[in-house]
Design an enzyme around this catalytic site. Structure first.
Site, mmCIF file in Angstrom:
data_model
loop_
_atom_site.group_PDB
_atom_site.id
_atom_site.type_symbol
_atom_site.label_atom_id
_atom_site.label_comp_id
_atom_site.label_asym_id
_atom_site.label_seq_id
_atom_site.Cartn_x
_atom_site.Cartn_y
_atom_site.Cartn_z
ATOM 1 N N GLU A 286 74.849 40.716 -77.907
ATOM 2 C CA GLU A 286 74.218 40.044 -79.049
ATOM 3 C C GLU A 286 75.217 39.004 -79.523
ATOM 4 O O GLU A 286 76.334 39.338 -79.906
ATOM 5 C CB GLU A 286 73.887 41.066 -80.145
ATOM 6 C CG GLU A 286 72.892 40.552 -81.171
ATOM 7 C CD GLU A 286 73.545 39.729 -82.255
ATOM 8 O OE1 GLU A 286 73.436 38.479 -82.162
ATOM 9 O OE2 GLU A 286 74.156 40.295 -83.152
ATOM 10 N N CYS A 320 74.879 37.435 -88.080
ATOM 11 C CA CYS A 320 74.238 36.674 -87.011
ATOM 12 C C CYS A 320 72.795 36.355 -87.376
ATOM 13 O O CYS A 320 72.205 35.416 -86.861
ATOM 14 C CB CYS A 320 74.314 37.434 -85.694
ATOM 15 S SG CYS A 320 73.856 39.155 -85.835
#
EC number: 1.2.1.88
Length: 515
Positions: A286, A320
């Protein structure tokens, strides 16, 4: 028989009893600040002369802990210990492995405020953000334990007359876990227990900015009955230890959360078959995002403003999933912008010593300098309408910053900043809004604020992100409710906290028996 999964409730800090309990937890944590933490290899404590010093980003003078720093020799020992432990752990029943997670979750729950208080100290998290981080760590353990019990049954396949066919999952091997510093408990815990509960063994290299919480969690796992060698704790530099672990021929799986630059580098290195390697390595990655909140012309102004504010400035934008781009229809652009400024300037940015602090510091000097440099870029590309200043004299504090009138191709609209900066871009219609929303190399999260049902249905198809939200912020995914992972350069779309995630840590095996 387990109870159905429900996410861990968040603490209400409007309740003075909870405030007092949290203050006590902060006092408890303060008593062990500055403590030394060893490596853990095959259950043994290993002290090293070299240390990683974790400091409080809200108070640079306060040392949270000194953690032993691993060398390549230690990394090799950890890999060998994990490989040896795998030969026994892989055959431990899924129910027994799940029981370790249930016990660990219970231990963390009993000390929830203490762990959250440590997050306040080690990462500068405001109380509500720290509480949510700890709750998510508990959620990962509870959810993955239940998922593994279900997966232990395998999946149904067809059988012909005279044969019995089975489709089952088996463990993969040694897993290298490289978690981030932003969700220093939740993601670290989730990416550690997922391989453990699926029968794999772990070498954990925590983020160098936040290694103390990882050391504390390893203690919890050991106290919960995890055998020696199943998890090995080796903090160290990415260049020396990280690369060594990724390259090692006995590494089967790498799970990484962090920057695009490091993630793609790991992906590339893992693809190379090393001498003696007998398998292809898997990578679960990720790698960040450049996430957008789209505001349609018929949107509720207050909802839009609150959604943009929360998405942009929760944990100082160090997510994020942070909504660092607001793409707003021209008919409501000025109203939304004005209201976001009002909300932002009413909030407290300070050392997170009390529940009323909305935003604390950024994580370290490197982040501070990078964010401040982007603010200077923003002054050239757009119109600074709020914030834009910083103070790193005592901690790494930056005022929440808003830029208006950005071009869709501006650097502030394209590059991940990972800080409290949001860029506003005006669009003339929904077509243009979707075009701008999709114009980056990332595809992690996004939100659309609208009352137009046709636009909602269209965005479901055409807004290309892994986690898409309507009429709310684009942050705050909950395990088991909003499985999390993105498209494009945001990663491998490995949905953490989702029904497919554990299978990524295992190999499917077909068994056919004639009778």
């Amino acid at each position: 028989m387990t109870t159905p999964y429900k996410h861990e409730p968040f603490t209400n800090f409007q309740d003075q009893n909870n405030v007092e309990a949290f203050k006590k937890a902060l006092a408890t944590v303060s008593e062990y600040l500055g403590k030394d933490y060893p490596l853990v290899i095959n259950g043994e404590r290993v002290e090293t002369e070299a240390k990683i010093v974790s400091i409080n980003p809200a108070d640079k003078e306060e040392v949270v802990g000194r953690v032993s720093k691993a060398s390549q020799e230690h990394a090799e020992q950890a890999i060998q210990a994990a490989a040896k432990a795998f030969e026994e752990w892989r055959y431990t029943s899924p129910e027994e492995r799940a029981a370790v997670l249930f016990r660990a979750a219970a231990k963390v729950r009993r000390r929830k405020h203490e762990f959250s208080a440590l997050l306040v100290k080690e990462a500068g998290k405001p109380w509500n953000e720290a509480d949510a981080d700890t709750a998510e760590a508990i959620d990962f353990m509870e959810y993955y334990a239940r998922q593994m019990i279900e997966l232990a049954k395998g999946k149904p396949v067809n059988s012909r007359e005279g044969e019995k066919n089975q489709y089952v999952y088996t463990p993969t091997g040694v897993t290298v876990v490289i978690p981030p510093w932003n969700f220093l408990f939740a993601i670290m815990a989730g990416t550690t227990v997922a391989p453990i509960v699926t029968g794999n063994t772990v070498v954990l290299k925590p983020a160098s900015a936040t290694p103390v919480i990882a050391a504390k969690f390893v203690e919890v796992l050991e106290e919960s009955g995890l055998p020696k060698g199943v998890v090995n704790f080796v903090p160290g530099s990415g260049a020396e230890v990280g690369d060594y672990l990724v390259d090692h021929p006995k590494t089967s799986l790498i799970t990484f959360t962090g920057s695009r630059e490091v993630g793609t580098r790991i992906f590339e290195r893992a693809a190379k078959v090393q001498p003696g390697q007998q398998h292809l390595k898997r990578v679960i990655a990720e790698m960040g995002g450049k996430d957008t909140v789209v505001v349609d012309e018929d949107a509720d102004i207050e909802l839009a403003a609150q959604s943009i504010f929360t998405s942009a400035f929760g944990f100082a934008g160090q997510k994020c999933s942070a909504g660092s781009r607001a793409v707003v229809h021209e008919k409501v652009y000025d109203q939304v912008l004005e209201r976001v400024i009002e909300i932002t300037e009413s909030k407290v940015t300070a050392k997170p010593d009390s529940a009323d602090v909305y935003m604390g510091p950024v994580i370290d000097q490197g982040s501070y300098d990078k964010i401040m440099s982007y603010i200077e870029i923003g002054k050239q590309e757009g119109r600074l309408v709020s914030g834009g200043t910083g103070d790193d004299s005592k901690g790494y504090f930056i005022k929440p910053t808003i830029f208006a009138d950005l071009d869709p191709k501006a650097r502030l609209m394209q590059e991940e900043i990972f800080g409290p900066v949001v860029a506003f871009c005006k669009v003339s219609d929904f077509d243009e809004a979707l075009e701008v929303a999709n114009n980056t190399e990332y595809g992690l999260t996004g939100a659309v604020i609208t009352n137009n049902r046709k636009h909602i249905e269209r965005a479901k198809q055409e807004f290309h992100v892994g986690n898409l939200y309507f009429n709310r912020n684009c942050t705050g995914a909950i395990v088991g409710y909003h499985p999390f992972g993105g498209f494009k350069m945001s990663g491998t779309d490995s949905k953490a906290g989702g029904p497919d995630y554990l299978a990524l840590h295992m190999q499917a095996k077909t068994i056919s028996e004639m009778f």
